[in-house]
Design a protein around this motif. Structure first.
Motif, mmCIF file in Angstrom:
data_model
loop_
_atom_site.group_PDB
_atom_site.id
_atom_site.type_symbol
_atom_site.label_atom_id
_atom_site.label_comp_id
_atom_site.label_asym_id
_atom_site.label_seq_id
_atom_site.Cartn_x
_atom_site.Cartn_y
_atom_site.Cartn_z
ATOM 1 N N VAL A 272 0.840 -1.202 0.000
ATOM 2 C CA VAL A 272 0.000 0.000 0.000
ATOM 3 C C VAL A 272 0.878 1.255 0.000
ATOM 4 O O VAL A 272 0.595 2.225 -0.715
ATOM 5 C CB VAL A 272 -0.981 -0.011 1.194
ATOM 6 N N ASN A 273 1.957 1.238 0.776
ATOM 7 C CA ASN A 273 2.865 2.390 0.824
ATOM 8 C C ASN A 273 3.581 2.633 -0.501
ATOM 9 O O ASN A 273 4.117 3.711 -0.725
ATOM 10 C CB ASN A 273 3.891 2.217 1.947
ATOM 11 N N HIS A 274 3.580 1.629 -1.379
ATOM 12 C CA HIS A 274 4.181 1.775 -2.708
ATOM 13 C C HIS A 274 3.116 1.912 -3.796
ATOM 14 O O HIS A 274 3.401 1.732 -4.980
ATOM 15 C CB HIS A 274 5.095 0.584 -3.006
ATOM 16 N N GLY A 275 1.880 2.195 -3.392
ATOM 17 C CA GLY A 275 0.831 2.486 -4.354
ATOM 18 C C GLY A 275 0.037 1.300 -4.864
ATOM 19 O O GLY A 275 -0.714 1.427 -5.832
ATOM 20 N N TYR A 276 0.183 0.135 -4.239
ATOM 21 C CA TYR A 276 -0.569 -1.050 -4.652
ATOM 22 C C TYR A 276 -1.896 -1.123 -3.909
ATOM 23 O O TYR A 276 -2.047 -0.552 -2.828
ATOM 24 C CB TYR A 276 0.229 -2.324 -4.342
ATOM 25 N N ASN A 277 -2.843 -1.850 -4.482
ATOM 26 C CA ASN A 277 -4.135 -2.090 -3.852
ATOM 27 C C ASN A 277 -4.057 -3.474 -3.212
ATOM 28 O O ASN A 277 -4.170 -4.492 -3.909
ATOM 29 C CB ASN A 277 -5.256 -2.020 -4.901
ATOM 30 N N ALA A 278 -3.835 -3.520 -1.909
ATOM 31 C CA ALA A 278 -3.640 -4.789 -1.209
ATOM 32 C C ALA A 278 -4.593 -4.891 -0.017
ATOM 33 O O ALA A 278 -4.898 -3.896 0.627
ATOM 34 C CB ALA A 278 -2.193 -4.922 -0.739
ATOM 35 N N ILE A 279 -5.031 -6.123 0.237
ATOM 36 C CA ILE A 279 -5.953 -6.418 1.330
ATOM 37 C C ILE A 279 -5.354 -7.534 2.171
ATOM 38 O O ILE A 279 -4.877 -8.541 1.631
ATOM 39 C CB ILE A 279 -7.316 -6.888 0.783
#
Length: 98
Positions: free
Chosen positions: A77-84
């Motif tokens: 998330v901190n690198h711009g990915y959409n993660a859950i």
């Protein structure tokens, strides 16, 4: 951080064909069983393997209990990915495994 329970992930997989699941456990742990179709990228390699992860897709992160996958989720998330993060990890998983 976005979270889903193991049960919510099972339901999500049933309703979505293109689900990206990244298992961040160590290779030896994954040999005991993993969610079908999941890709193993150990937590320690996540930052080195980001180029292998499609930034345009949503990713569900999995580990044994939800702790390491939570760390991986934050990194992505901190690198711009959409993660859950899948809370409860494989301990709570009662769906199919391979």
């Amino acid at each position: 951080m976005k979270r889903m329970t193991a049960q919510e992930v099972q339901e999500y997989i049933k309703n979505n064909k293109d689900v990206s699941i990244i298992d961040v456990r160590e290779t030896e742990e994954v040999k005991a069983g993993k969610i079908p179709g999941s890709v193993n990228i150990p937590l320690g390699l996540i930052e080195f393997r980001m180029h292998d992860i499609d930034k345009s897709q949503e990713h569900i992160m999995v580990c044994r209990s939800g702790s390491r996958s939570g760390m991986a989720t934050n990194i992505l998330v901190n690198h711009g990915y959409n993660a859950i993060n899948m809370d409860g990890g494989m301990i709570d998983w009662d769906g199919p495994a391979e």
